[in-house]
Design a protein around this motif. Structure first.
Motif, short mmCIF file in Angstrom:
data_model
loop_
_atom_site.label_atom_id
_atom_site.label_comp_id
_atom_site.label_asym_id
_atom_site.label_seq_id
_atom_site.Cartn_x
_atom_site.Cartn_y
_atom_site.Cartn_z
N ALA A 113 0.84 -1.21 0.00
CA ALA A 113 0.00 0.00 0.00
C ALA A 113 0.87 1.25 0.00
N ASP A 114 1.93 1.23 0.82
CA ASP A 114 2.83 2.38 0.87
C ASP A 114 3.62 2.55 -0.42
N LEU A 115 3.99 1.43 -1.05
CA LEU A 115 4.72 1.51 -2.32
C LEU A 115 3.86 2.14 -3.41
N ALA A 116 2.60 1.75 -3.49
CA ALA A 116 1.70 2.34 -4.48
C ALA A 116 1.53 3.83 -4.21
N PHE A 117 1.38 4.19 -2.93
CA PHE A 117 1.27 5.60 -2.55
C PHE A 117 2.52 6.36 -2.98
N ALA A 118 3.69 5.78 -2.67
CA ALA A 118 4.96 6.46 -2.97
C ALA A 118 5.13 6.69 -4.46
N PHE A 119 4.69 5.72 -5.28
CA PHE A 119 4.88 5.89 -6.72
C PHE A 119 3.92 6.94 -7.29
N ARG A 120 2.77 7.12 -6.65
CA ARG A 120 1.89 8.24 -7.05
C ARG A 120 2.61 9.57 -6.83
N ILE A 121 3.33 9.67 -5.72
CA ILE A 121 3.95 10.94 -5.34
C ILE A 121 5.18 11.23 -6.17
N VAL A 122 6.03 10.20 -6.39
CA VAL A 122 7.30 10.44 -7.06
C VAL A 122 7.10 10.95 -8.48
N LYS A 123 5.96 10.66 -9.06
CA LYS A 123 5.61 11.18 -10.38
C LYS A 123 5.59 12.71 -10.39
N VAL A 149 9.04 2.72 3.25
CA VAL A 149 9.32 2.26 1.90
C VAL A 149 9.82 3.47 1.12
N ALA A 150 10.40 3.24 -0.06
CA ALA A 150 10.93 4.34 -0.86
C ALA A 150 10.59 4.13 -2.33
N ALA A 151 10.45 5.25 -3.05
CA ALA A 151 10.19 5.22 -4.48
C ALA A 151 11.23 6.06 -5.20
N SER A 152 11.61 5.59 -6.38
CA SER A 152 12.52 6.33 -7.27
C SER A 152 11.79 6.55 -8.59
N ASP A 153 11.92 7.75 -9.14
CA ASP A 153 11.19 8.05 -10.38
C ASP A 153 11.78 7.35 -11.60
N ALA A 154 13.05 6.92 -11.51
CA ALA A 154 13.71 6.23 -12.62
C ALA A 154 14.57 5.12 -12.04
N PHE A 155 15.14 4.31 -12.92
CA PHE A 155 15.92 3.17 -12.43
C PHE A 155 17.18 3.62 -11.72
N PHE A 156 17.76 2.68 -10.97
CA PHE A 156 19.04 2.93 -10.31
C PHE A 156 20.16 2.53 -11.26
N PRO A 157 20.98 3.47 -11.70
CA PRO A 157 22.07 3.11 -12.62
C PRO A 157 23.15 2.28 -11.93
#
Length: 538
Positions: free
Chosen positions: A417-427, A481-489
C-alpha cells in the motif's frame, strides 16, 4: 508573390458611419447598438443579432439586403460577399480603391463587431464530430482578419468588454475612433482568430490521433496581467487555454490577494498531485513549495491527512501551497491557518471554512468544482530557444501498471500500500526524485538533484530534521518504503535508501545493472518491485 506597398499614412480619426454587428454572445449588445444609433451609425446585422436589435426597436439592415443574396447552406454563406469584404478592406483614400467602390456599389464598413461560433465551449461540452465541425466559424474569422488588416480605416471588436471603450472614443472624438485604438483592436482581433484556429487544429489532431502534426499552435485568453514573473525584472501574464481541465486556470478565487506567477505554477502542481487520489476512496492533502511536494498524505479525513502531510517537512511547508481532494471543512481550515500559507485549493469549501480562511485576508482560497482526471490525455508544452517541446501529459497511474516483485522477499500488504502511494507521489517530484513513505504519508522527499544518491541522502536528512523537530527518537524513514522516479544506474542509490531504513523499494527498472541492484536488495533482505514506467519531471 510579392505585394506592392503603398506608403500612405492612415488617418488618425475615422468617423463611424456604418457598423456590422454579428455576435453569438449577446451580452451588452442592445445597449451598445442603441448608443451607436445615437451617434448616427447605420447598423447592419445577421440572423439572431439582427433580430435582437430589431426587437429592441432599433433600425437595422439585414446583411442579405445589403448583398442582395440570401443566407444559404444553413447560414454557412451569408457574409462571404464582395459588398461586405469590399466594405471592410477598402482603403478609403486610395484612388483605385475608391473607384472600385463606386463602380461596384460598395459602401464602407467602419466598425465590425463579431465574435465567433462557440467552438471551444462546444468541444468542452463533449460534442460529437458533426456538431463540433458545424461550430467552426468561417465567415467570422474572415471578416475579423479583413477589418484588422485594414485597421487604418476600420475598427474591429471581438469581445463585449471593448464596448465601453468604443463608446468612450466616439463620445470623445465626435463619433470617430483614433488610430491608436484601432491598432490595439487589430492586435486583439488577430490574437482571437489565432487562438480560435489553434483550438480547432489541436482538437482535430487529438480526435484523429495525430500526435505530431506538421504545424502546431497554442493559444490562450488573458486571465490577468501579473505584477511580474518568476522574478521582479520579468514581465508576465496568465492565460487560459481552450482546455477545460479543472484546476487553477478554471478555479474561482474566493478571497485573498492576486496570485503571483509562482503561486499559479505551484498551485497547479499541488492540485495535479492531489488529484491522483480518488476522493471517494480516501482524503488526501498535498503541500507544495517551489513546484515540489514537501508533504503528502492520505487518511480517513482531511484534518488527519493535513496533519500527516505537515509532519513530513513543517519547515518547508511555511509559505507553501496546500491542496485537498475533498471539500475544505472548518476543522481542516482551522489547522491550515495556524501557519503562514500562500494558497489553499480544493474542489469546494464549506461556508464555515470560508469564514475561517477569511480571517487571513491575504490567504488565497480557490475552489475548482472538481478534480482533474490524472489518466486523461492532453498536451504539455515548453519553450526552448527558437522552438517548442510538445508532449502528451504524463497520465500514467498506479492503477494502470503492475507492481512486479523482483526480489526473493515480496512486500507485505502494508508495504504494498505504501509503495503504491509512494509511486503516485514520485511522479510529481522533480528528477532525480526519491520519496520515503510510511503509513500512507511522505516522511522524506529528495528532489531535483543531479545524482540519485544525493536525492536519497537529502530525503533522509530532511526526515531526520523533521524527527528531531517533533521530538522523535529516530526518523520515520526507519521501517519506511521508498520510491525512485527512474531506475538505479548503480546499487549506490539503493544502498542509500537501505541505510536510511527503507524495507521496500519501488522503481521503474530497466537498467543494464538491474541484476546488481536486485542482488543488493536481496543481500539487505528488503523487497523491491518494478513498474516498467518512468516518471521523469524536469
Amino acid at each position: 508573390m510579392s505585394v506592392q506597398v503603398k506608403n500612405r499614412p492612415a488617418p488618425d480619426l475615422v468617423a463611424i458611419k456604418r457598423a456590422l454587428l454579428s455576435v453569438s454572445d449577446k451580452t451588452g449588445l442592445v445597449d451598445f447598438a442603441r448608443a451607436l444609433v445615437g451617434h448616427g451609425v447605420e447598423l447592419i446585422s445577421t440572423g439572431g443579432t439582427a433580430r435582437a436589435i430589431a426587437e429592441a426597436g432599433l433600425p437595422v439592415v439585414d446583411v442579405s439586403a445589403v448583398t442582395g443574396f440570401p443566407e444559404i447552406m444553413d447560414g454557412r454563406v451569408k457574409t462571404l460577399h464582395p459588398l461586405i469584404h469590399g466594405g471592410l478592406l477598402a482603403v478609403r483614400d486610395d484612388p483605385e480603391h475608391a473607384a472600385a467602390m463606386v463602380a461596384h456599389g460598395i459602401v464602407g464598413i467602419d466598425l465590425l463587431v463579431v465574435d465567433l461560433y462557440p467552438f471551444e465551449a462546444t468541444v468542452a461540452a463533449g460534442a460529437d464530430w458533426a456538431t463540433a465541425i458545424e461550430n467552426i466559424d468561417i465567415g467570422g474569422p474572415a471578416m475579423i482578419r479583413a477589418a484588422a488588416k485594414n485597421h487604418g480605416h476600420v475598427a474591429v471588436v471581438v469581445h463585449p468588454a471593448r464596448y465601453p471603450e468604443i463608446l468612450a472614443a466616439l463620445d470623445a472624438h465626435a463619433g470617430a475612433t483614433p488610430l491608436a485604438l484601432r491598432k490595439a483592436l487589430a492586435l486583439e482581433a488577430f490574437g482571437r482568430t489565432a487562438t480560435y484556429d489553434a483550438a480547432i487544429s489541436n482538437w482535430l489532431a487529438a480526435t484523429l490521433g495525430e500526435a505530431n502534426p506538421r504545424f502546431r499552435a497554442f493559444g490562450g485568453t488573458l486571465v490577468e496581467p501579473m505584477r511580474y514573473g518568476e522574478n521582479p525584472h520579468q514581465a508576465a501574464a496568465f492565460y487560459k487555454t481552450a482546455e477545460r481541465r479543472p484546476g487553477v486556470a478554471t478555479a474561482t478565487q474566493l478571497q485573498g490577494k492576486q496570485l503571483s506567477y509562482n503561486n499559479i505554477n505551484d498551485t497547479d502542481a499541488a492540485f495535479e498531485l492531489v488529484a491522483e487520489f480518488d476522493p471517494a476512496r480516501t482524503a488526501a492533502c498535498a503541500i507544495i513549495k517551489h513546484a515540489n511536494p514537501c508533504g503528502v498524505a492520505e487518511a480517513a479525513t482531511l484534518p488527519e491527512a493535513y496533519a500527516k502531510a505537515l509532519r513530513c517537512d513543517p519547515v518547508s511547508a511555511f509559505g507553501g501551497i496546500v491542496a485537498f481532494n475533498r471539500t475544505l471543512d472548518a476543522e481542516t481550515a482551522a489547522e491550515v491557518v495556524k501557519i503562514f500559507t500562500e494558497v489553499i485549493i480544493a474542489p469546494e469549501a464549506t461556508d464555515e471554512a470560508k469564514a475561517i480562511v477569511a480571517g487571513k485576508k491575504n490567504l488565497r482560497l480557490l475552489v475548482t468544482g472538481g478534480l482533474p482526471r490524472p489518466e486523461a490525455v492532453g498536451l504539455t508544452a515548453k519553450t526552448v530557444s527558437g522552438g517548442l517541446l510538445v508532449q502528451s501529459r504524463d497520465n500514467g497511474t498506479v492503477e494502470a501498471i503492475e507492481l512486479k516483485a523482483v526480489t526473493r522477499r515480496a512486500p507485505t500488504e502494508a508495504e504494498s500500500a505504501d509503495l503504491a502511494f509512494a509511486f503516485r507521489i514520485v511522479k510529481h517530484v522533480k528528477s532525480n526524485a526519491i520519496v520515503f513513505v510510511k503509513d500512507l504519508a511522505t516522511v522524506g522527499i529528495g528532489a531535483g538533484q543531479m545524482s540519485r544518491v544525493d536525492s536519497a541522502r537529502i530525503a533522509a536528512r530532511k526526515a531526520a530534521d523533521a524527527a528531531e523537530a517533533a521530538g522523535l527518537s529516530e526518523p520515520l524513514t526507519k521501517g519506511s518504503v521508498a520510491a525512485s522516479d527512474a531506475f538505479f544506474p548503480f546499487a549506490d542509490g539503493l544502498e542509500a535508501l537501505i541505510e536510511a531504513g527503507a524495507t521496500a523499494v519501488v522503481q521503474p527498472g530497466g537498467s543494464v545493472r538491474d541484476p546488481e541492484v536486485i542482488a543488493a536488495a536481496d543481500a539487505a533482505g528488503i523487497a523491491m518491485v518494478v513498474t516498467g514506467m518512468r516518471h521523469f519531471r524536469h
